[in-house]
Design an enzyme around this catalytic site. Structure first.
Site, PDB file in Angstrom:
ATOM      1  N   LYS A  83      13.239 -34.783   5.056  1.00 56.59           N
ATOM      2  CA  LYS A  83      12.227 -35.271   5.989  1.00 56.59           C
ATOM      3  C   LYS A  83      10.837 -34.768   5.556  1.00 56.59           C
ATOM      4  O   LYS A  83      10.721 -34.040   4.568  1.00 56.59           O
ATOM      5  CB  LYS A  83      12.590 -34.836   7.419  1.00 56.59           C
ATOM      6  CG  LYS A  83      14.018 -35.246   7.832  1.00 56.59           C
ATOM      7  CD  LYS A  83      14.156 -36.752   8.057  1.00 56.59           C
ATOM      8  CE  LYS A  83      15.570 -37.306   8.020  1.00 56.59           C
ATOM      9  NZ  LYS A  83      16.510 -36.876   9.033  1.00 56.59           N
TER      10      LYS A  83
HETATM   11  C1  LIG Z   1      17.925 -37.034   9.639  1.00 56.38           C
HETATM   12  C2  LIG Z   1      18.205 -37.801  10.879  1.00 56.38           C
HETATM   13  C3  LIG Z   1      18.804 -37.221  12.011  1.00 56.38           C
HETATM   14  C4  LIG Z   1      19.482 -35.881  12.014  1.00 56.38           C
HETATM   15  O1  LIG Z   1      18.724 -34.830  11.627  1.00 56.38           O
HETATM   16  P1  LIG Z   1      19.435 -33.479  11.069  1.00 56.38           P
HETATM   17  O2  LIG Z   1      18.288 -32.510  11.093  1.00 56.38           O
HETATM   18  O3  LIG Z   1      19.915 -33.793   9.699  1.00 56.38           O
HETATM   19  O4  LIG Z   1      20.513 -33.109  11.992  1.00 56.38           O
HETATM   20  C5  LIG Z   1      18.881 -37.981  13.171  1.00 56.38           C
HETATM   21  N1  LIG Z   1      18.442 -39.239  13.219  1.00 56.38           N
HETATM   22  C6  LIG Z   1      17.893 -39.851  12.147  1.00 56.38           C
HETATM   23  C7  LIG Z   1      17.412 -41.259  12.276  1.00 56.38           C
HETATM   24  C8  LIG Z   1      17.778 -39.161  10.935  1.00 56.38           C
HETATM   25  O5  LIG Z   1      17.262 -39.781   9.872  1.00 56.38           O
END
Ligand SMILES: *Cc1c(COP(=O)(O)O)cnc(C)c1O
Length: 399
Positions: free
Chosen positions: A197
């Site tokens: 992210k």
């Molecule tokens: C990455 C992601 C998550 C989950 O995040 P984590 O920190 O990996 O648990 C949830 N929703 C979306 C759309 C994502 O891309």
């Protein structure tokens, strides 16, 4: 150069080493911030957590931010704080990561999958409206690729249904919707701090809200449902505590919070670089007729987590997976976001059947995510454009 052999057919790849589709950026200030915490008294539930929460809330114009151990944990406690239980339904877009729907299942609720808009691939409010029932308790809005979903329309639907709007902003930290920053718009907004992210804590997540009562519930749920923090008990010299709801250990450590705070300071520059790369791609692909970027709407600013394109398969004599493999062979680390959630075997057992979400399902067959992260050089960007052009030309349908 024009008829260059594809790497997958034995030609020379565009790059010598794989360019990943996303990657974190860690510098010496991050390492120093983490080292400082490691030398301090508090590895968890200490001052770095509060400092990060304060700065994060401020950065997105929300009154409260609650840091947790992952984006998935953020969605889970947001769903609980919204009062969702086994008697409820949660409306979720069909084209997202599985965690957007799993949070409903964690609390025993049924996700109801809504189709998405063809131009942005975020939830289509008209389809969401059709999914509303007497059991609807929450709507999960996913800001697909980093562009905010239709939050005003979804908020209006949420209000008329007596439900709660949970924004899954795992893609959209730093995005802006009609002049308002993501994090201060929905009832509850869940962010992810996974390394892929825009900013990272290794693993981590945040829930923001403007509602003080919801913020209190989130803090309880994050830490065992216990109504006082260990540090406060220490200061007050009391051993007494009370567990008032069934909570979890979803805490973010001070080590992670220090990293996240250090990253947050560099986020604005990273978002600019992401946006500039996206603009270069969009301009370049105007002359590649097999490639169709998503629409960016004028009333919102994307945080550009990913750069997905749709292939016009009718102009190619190859499928998406052929193009995917050909680009991987050129050492371009393409990806696919996402397999429609109701297609997964786990969700199939609840009776969700293919064909119910024509826009999401058609998009899935065409989607390809190109590398996008702020550490990419201009040469990296040129390599991606060159490789996409090369592969699409080689696979062009002959008419
Ligand atoms: C990455 C992601 C998550 C989950 O995040 P984590 O920190 O990996 O648990 C949830 N929703 C979306 C759309 C994502 O891309």
């Amino acid at each position: 150069m024009s008829a260059e052999r594809l790497a997958i057919d034995g030609g020379r790849p565009v790059r010598d080493r794989m360019l990943p589709y996303g990657h974190q950026i860690i510098d010496d200030t991050d390492i120093a911030a983490v080292s400082d915490v490691l030398r301090s008294d508090w590895l968890t539930t200490g001052p770095a957590v509060a400092a990060f929460e304060h700065a994060f809330a401020k950065s997105c114009g929300a009154r409260f931010a609650v840091a947790v151990s992952s984006g998935t944990a953020a969605l889970h406690i947001a769903t609980l704080a919204a009062g969702v239980g086994p008697e409820h339904e949660v409306i979720v877009p069909a084209l997202t990561f599985v965690a957007s729907a799993n949070c409903a299942r964690y609390v025993g609720a049924d996700p109801v999958f809504a189709d998405v808009r063809d131009d942005t691939l975020s939830a289509d409010p008209a389809r969401v409206a059709e999914c509303i029932s007497a059991r609807t308790r929450a709507i999960v809005a996913v800001d697909y690729s980093g562009q905010p979903a239709d939050l005003d329309e979804l908020l209006a639907l949420t209000r008329s249904a007596g439900a709660v709007l949970i924004e899954d902003a795992a893609h959209s930290v730093g995005a802006v919707y009609r002049g308002r920053r993501v994090g201060g718009v929905a009832d509850l907004t869940a962010f992810s701090l996974h390394p892929v992210k825009q900013m990272t804590a290794g693993e981590g997540g945040v829930v923001t809200t403007n509602d003080e009562a919801l913020a209190g519930r989130l803090r309880l749920l994050r830490s065992h449902g216990i109504a006082s923090a260990a540090a406060d008990r220490e200061h007050a010299s009391t051993h007494h505590y009370e567990m008032v709801v069934l909570g979890y250990n979803y805490r973010l450590t001070d080590i992670q919070s220090a990293l996240a705070l250090s990253q947050l300071r560099r986020l604005p520059g990273w978002l600019e670089r992401r946006s500039a790369i996206a603009a270069q791609y969009t301009a370049a692909f105007e002359s590649v007729d097999a490639v169709r970027p998503l629409t960016t709407l004028p009333d919102r600013r994307s945080a550009w987590h990913i750069y997905p394109v749709r292939l016009r398969l009718e102009r190619l004599r190859a499928g998406r997976d052929d193009v995917y493999r050909a680009l991987r062979a050129e050492n371009i680390g393409v990806n696919v976001h996402f397999i429609p959630v109701p297609w997964h075997p786990y969700y199939q057992q609840f009776g969700h059947r293919r064909g119910g979400w024509p826009v999401a399902e058609t998009a899935y067959e065409q989607l390809l995510t190109l590398p996008l992260w702020p550490g990419m050089t201009d040469d990296d960007v040129d390599d991606v454009i060159f490789a996409v052009t090369k592969v699409c030309r080689a696979y062009r349908a002959v008419d």
